[in-house]
Design a protein around this motif. Structure first.
Motif, PDB file in Angstrom:
ATOM      1  N   SER A 111     -47.618   0.253 -27.263  1.00 30.40           N
ATOM      2  CA  SER A 111     -47.457  -0.988 -27.209  1.00 30.40           C
ATOM      3  C   SER A 111     -47.028  -1.816 -25.765  1.00 30.40           C
ATOM      4  O   SER A 111     -45.855  -1.476 -25.383  1.00 30.40           O
ATOM      5  CB  SER A 111     -46.531  -1.812 -28.313  1.00 30.40           C
ATOM      6  N   SER A 155     -45.621  -8.629 -31.953  1.00 29.86           N
ATOM      7  CA  SER A 155     -45.412  -7.816 -30.550  1.00 29.86           C
ATOM      8  C   SER A 155     -43.944  -7.284 -30.867  1.00 29.86           C
ATOM      9  O   SER A 155     -43.018  -7.728 -31.392  1.00 29.86           O
ATOM     10  CB  SER A 155     -45.140  -8.793 -29.403  1.00 29.86           C
ATOM     11  N   TYR A 160     -40.838  -9.289 -29.736  1.00 33.03           N
ATOM     12  CA  TYR A 160     -40.858 -10.446 -30.255  1.00 33.03           C
ATOM     13  C   TYR A 160     -39.382 -10.725 -30.984  1.00 33.03           C
ATOM     14  O   TYR A 160     -38.951  -9.806 -31.458  1.00 33.03           O
ATOM     15  CB  TYR A 160     -41.799 -10.915 -31.371  1.00 33.03           C
ATOM     16  N   PHE A 217     -44.413 -14.265 -26.454  1.00 30.19           N
ATOM     17  CA  PHE A 217     -44.638 -13.107 -27.417  1.00 30.19           C
ATOM     18  C   PHE A 217     -45.172 -13.536 -28.856  1.00 30.19           C
ATOM     19  O   PHE A 217     -44.737 -14.612 -29.181  1.00 30.19           O
ATOM     20  CB  PHE A 217     -43.257 -12.278 -27.611  1.00 30.19           C
ATOM     21  N   TYR A 222     -45.888  -4.277 -22.949  1.00 31.06           N
ATOM     22  CA  TYR A 222     -45.300  -5.362 -22.744  1.00 31.06           C
ATOM     23  C   TYR A 222     -45.865  -6.119 -21.544  1.00 31.06           C
ATOM     24  O   TYR A 222     -46.604  -5.784 -20.730  1.00 31.06           O
ATOM     25  CB  TYR A 222     -43.727  -5.072 -21.806  1.00 31.06           C
ATOM     26  N   ASN A 276     -47.204  -8.537 -24.117  1.00 27.91           N
ATOM     27  CA  ASN A 276     -48.055  -9.178 -25.134  1.00 27.91           C
ATOM     28  C   ASN A 276     -48.028  -8.260 -26.370  1.00 27.91           C
ATOM     29  O   ASN A 276     -48.584  -8.819 -27.494  1.00 27.91           O
ATOM     30  CB  ASN A 276     -49.381  -9.722 -24.858  1.00 27.91           C
ATOM     31  N   GLY A 277     -47.790  -7.266 -26.392  1.00 26.84           N
ATOM     32  CA  GLY A 277     -47.629  -6.254 -27.630  1.00 26.84           C
ATOM     33  C   GLY A 277     -48.948  -5.505 -27.849  1.00 26.84           C
ATOM     34  O   GLY A 277     -49.339  -5.127 -28.691  1.00 26.84           O
ATOM     35  N   GLU A 278     -49.782  -5.824 -26.903  1.00 24.55           N
ATOM     36  CA  GLU A 278     -51.329  -5.144 -27.051  1.00 24.55           C
ATOM     37  C   GLU A 278     -50.953  -3.640 -27.255  1.00 24.55           C
ATOM     38  O   GLU A 278     -50.482  -2.942 -26.450  1.00 24.55           O
ATOM     39  CB  GLU A 278     -52.248  -5.571 -25.769  1.00 24.55           C
TER      40      GLU A 278
END
Length: 270
Positions: free
Chosen positions: A54, A176, A179, A172, A56, A58-60
């Motif tokens: 994941s 994410s 978040y 965020f 950083y 945006n947590g994609e």
């Protein structure tokens, strides 16, 4: 903090902080040997040598070969079993000394080589819903905060909990891993103009909103804990016949910080 090392000479684990070839930073959230849903299809199982990261901020999520990742940092706690690279000698961690690089929220200032012992979490209770007060173990149901928000034109507004809860983190998403479920100083937020119109103007001039549905952005200048609700689960053993009554389940206003200022977090990974 662990030094940067290529993963082809070190095994990667869940929660390791890693970097890609183009120096993007992320956290490993799934490995082939990690716990998985027993009912999941075998076709969905992660292939050996792969890892889901994941990224950083945006947590994609992305599935990559572990050999394409470099280890940046790893969480090590006293009591963990470890193995030394090279001769594979095993042992138990007795103590951990960490040096940190810290970015001051809301600024471009970075502090290097800060001993971890000098730092304390600013939102320990927020990320650890299991808490202890005296001999009672409980679970945080809700934290209520009042915010002082700075707007683009320099105005400062006060948002009480009923209004602030309609705001969103503008950086965020809720999915994410970065978040935060509660607000903190320097956090960027956004929400519909209708909620900003309900805020109390503290200084400056309130902007003219063309539409109540328009998105308005701001930054958190103050985050004040004004209420807390806790469900007390169980009472710890005490060598006495007297049964202690549980603490109050909720508190508001000035008594909140005084009554629950001694809350201790537990179960960081729960």
């Amino acid at each position: 903090m662990a030094s940067t090392t290529k993963s082809n000479s070190n095994v990667l684990y869940l929660s390791d902080v890693v970097a890609s070839a183009d120096n993007n930073i992320g956290v490993i959230i799934e490995m082939p040997d990690s716990d998985s849903d027993e009912e999941s299809d075998e076709e969905e199982a992660l292939a050996k040598g792969k890892a889901i990261v994941s990224w950083y901020p945006n947590g994609e999520e992305e599935t990559l070969d572990q050999l394409d990742l470099s280890l940046k940092s790893r969480v090590l706690d006293p009591g963990m079993g470890v193995e030394r690279a090279g001769d594979y000698r095993s042992g138990v961690l007795l103590d951990v000394s960490a040096m940190c690089t810290v970015r001051l929220v809301g600024t471009n200032v970075t502090l290097s080589h800060v001993p971890g012992t000098m730092l304390t979490p600013w939102n320990l209770h927020y990320h650890e819903p299991n808490v202890v007060l005296g001999s009672w173990l409980g679970y945080i149901l809700q934290l209520q905060q009042t915010l002082v928000v700075g707007l683009k034109n320099g105005a400062r507004v006060l948002m009480k909990f009923d209004t602030a809860r309609h705001m969103e983190d503008s950086k965020f998403s809720e999915i994410s891993p970065f978040y935060s479920g509660t607000w903190y100083v320097g956090q960027k937020l956004e929400g519909k103009a209708r909620w900003f119109k309900r805020a109390t103007l503290l200084s400056g001039t309130m902007p003219v909103f063309k539409s109540l549905k328009a998105k308005v952005k701001g930054i958190v200048l103050e985050a004040i804990l004004t209420g807390i609700e806790v469900e007390w689960i169980m009472h710890g053993f005490m060598n006495t016949k007297k049964q202690s009554a549980p603490p109050p389940s909720s508190s508001r206003g000035n008594t909140c910080s005084r009554r629950y200022g001694c809350l201790s977090g537990t179960n960081r990974d729960s």
